[in-house]
Scaffold this active site. Structure first.
Site, PDB file in Angstrom:
ATOM      1  N   ASP A 158       0.833  -1.123  -0.100  1.00  8.65           N
ATOM      2  CA  ASP A 158      -0.082  -0.085  -0.140  1.00  8.65           C
ATOM      3  C   ASP A 158       1.031   1.367   0.082  1.00  8.65           C
ATOM      4  OD1 ASP A 158      -2.162   1.358   0.139  1.00  8.65           O
ATOM      5  OD2 ASP A 158      -3.109   0.264   1.715  1.00  8.65           O
ATOM      6  N   ASP A 219     -10.335   3.007  -3.822  1.00  8.76           N
ATOM      7  CA  ASP A 219     -10.834   1.606  -2.984  1.00  8.76           C
ATOM      8  C   ASP A 219     -12.113   1.295  -3.490  1.00  8.76           C
ATOM      9  OD1 ASP A 219      -8.425   1.554  -1.889  1.00  8.76           O
ATOM     10  OD2 ASP A 219      -8.988   1.672   0.131  1.00  8.76           O
TER      11      ASP A 219
END
Ligand SMILES: *[C@@H]1O[C@H](CO)[C@@H](O)[C@H](O)[C@H]1NC(C)=O
Ligand SMILES: *[C@@H]1O[C@H](CO)[C@@H](O)[C@H](O)[C@H]1NC(C)=O
Length: 413
Positions: A158, A219
């Site tokens: 990430d 997301d």
């Protein structure tokens, strides 16, 4: 200088993109990831069944096998954020939360391998993960080595708590260290997403040479609005994005949310169909203990999985968008004399209470091979027989639903 000796080979010959060469992800990765459904629930005292703990991943792994997911190709089980302890150990190595992962990560990886599953881990390029656990910055070599020692097969990295401008150096540097461990590990990057969020233009030449898959947009959340925003992004940016995808390197529109709370049955069929057309990684995030059979059947539709896993690895495109109807097309095998077979998805974006009739000739959709195509509906298995380019294809598409067809080239003998 972190990237000494890392040779980036880039060839863009006649539209052929050569990406990262670690021999992995030659078709889109398939598996299960905790995040969308289980988030950062660390309360194992009050919610032991759903908290991020080794038992959650072991239960899911067992169900991946016993419920048939693994044998259909879903073979990765991956941690996401919140598995870590807040501190590194005395040697500076990452360590899991000791109460939630008492057996350790190597043991969890073994558990997966014993079941012929692959084990995925999550980390973050920055100082901390998105949820505030230790990131890899300053520890790239140690952490790559630790992952290899533990038996990790897939790394999702990430990009929270990092400067996106550093990622052009940092993500390849970590990829270099992954490679140097000698253990093949799929590399899932968030680099272009974080750069795009700050207005930078991601360098896809570097990205496809570094990552097996990468996130490039928001997301996913548990709603139809989120799914359609992602689909629109992929349609609107397709001329730019499609050339980057291919065997070993994939655009990642994020997890499948089929079987959760936010999508209707029709909408769930739509997400699965469009993700197949997009050659997207098929990473489920759902509670496999409680998923209802009709949603499980969507995730386990062999013919749609086969569209996604077609060996050519061509990302499909939106070829028509009018009056609330979209048509998406993906060239697939078999190919003969330069003509492809196709998967076509007809998506109804309207919320009328009744199905919409759609009528097109195959020729108008780019399917021109004179001997025609054998057409099958991949959800209801309706057979259309052989359809010629100038025949009219007439379908009914449910509101917020989809019809997905296999159009298999007829090869004259
Ligand atoms: C490391 O990179 C080389 C060169 O691209 C490749 O041939 C090899 O398979 C890679 N090894 C691993 C473990 O990723
Ligand atoms: C993009 O990355 C490639 C490969 O690392 C590099 O050769 C090229 O100079 C980069 N392009 C830009 C605009 O930075």
């Amino acid at each position: 200088m972190k990237v000494v000796g890392f040779v980036l080979m880039t060839m863009m010959v006649a539209g052929v993109v050569q990406g990262l060469d670690n021999g992995l992800a030659l078709t889109p990765p398939m598996g299960w990831l905790a995040w969308e459904r289980f988030r950062c629930n660390v309360d194992c005292v009050n919610d032991p069944q759903n908290c991020i703990s080794e038992s959650l991943f072991m239960v899911m792994a067992d169900l991946m096998v016993s419920e048939g997911y693994r044998d259909l190709g879903y073979d990765i089980v991956s941690l996401d954020d919140c598995w870590l302890d807040h501190e590194r150990d005395d040697e500076g190595k990452l360590q899991p939360d000791p109460t939630r992962f008492p057996s350790g990560i190597a043991s969890l990886a073994n558990y997966m391998h014993d079941r012929k599953l692959r084990f995925g881990i999550y980390e973050d390029y920055g100082s901390h993960t998105c949820a505030g656990y230790p990131g890899i910055l300053g520890h790239l070599e140690t952490d790559a080595r630790t992952f290899a020692d533990w038996g990790v097969d897939y790394v999702k990295l990430d990009g929270c708590n990092a400067d996106p401008a550093d990622m052009d150096e940092g993500y390849p540097a970590f990829g270099y260290h992954l490679n140097k461990t000698g253990r093949p590990m799929m590399y899932s990057c968030s680099w272009p997403d974080y750069q795009a969020l700050t207005g930078m233009t991601p360098n896809y030449t570097a990205i496809i040479n570094t990552c097996n898959l990468w996130r490039n947009y928001n997301d996913i959340q548990d709603s139809w609005a989120s799914v359609t925003a992602i689909i629109d992004h992929y349609g609107d940016k397709q001329d730019f994005m499609v050339p980057h995808a291919g065997p070993g390197h994939w655009n990642d529109p994020d997890m499948l949310i089929v079987g959760n709370f936010g999508l209707s049955y029709e909408q769930s069929k739509t997400q699965m169909a469009i993700w197949a057309i997009l050659s997207a990684p098929l990473i489920m995030s759902v509670d496999l203990r409680t998923i209802r059979p009709e949603y499980k059947a969507i995730l386990q539709n062999r013919d749609i999985i086969a569209v996604n896993q077609d060996p050519l690895g061509i990302q499909g495109k939106r070829i028509y968008k009018e009056n609330g109807i979209e048509i998406w097309s993906k060239p697939v095998t078999p190919v003969k004399h330069g003509n492809h077979s196709y998967a076509l998805a007809f998506m109804n974006r309207k919320d009328d209470g009744t199905p919409t009739k759609v009528s097109h000739s195959l020729r108008s959709l780019g399917l021109t091979s004179p001997d025609g195509y054998v057409i099958t509906d991949l959800y209801d298995h309706l057979q259309y027989g052989t359809v010629l380019p100038d025949d009219q294809l007439v379908l009914e598409v449910n509101p917020s639903g989809v019809v997905i067809l296999s159009c298999r080239l007829v090869v004259a003998t």
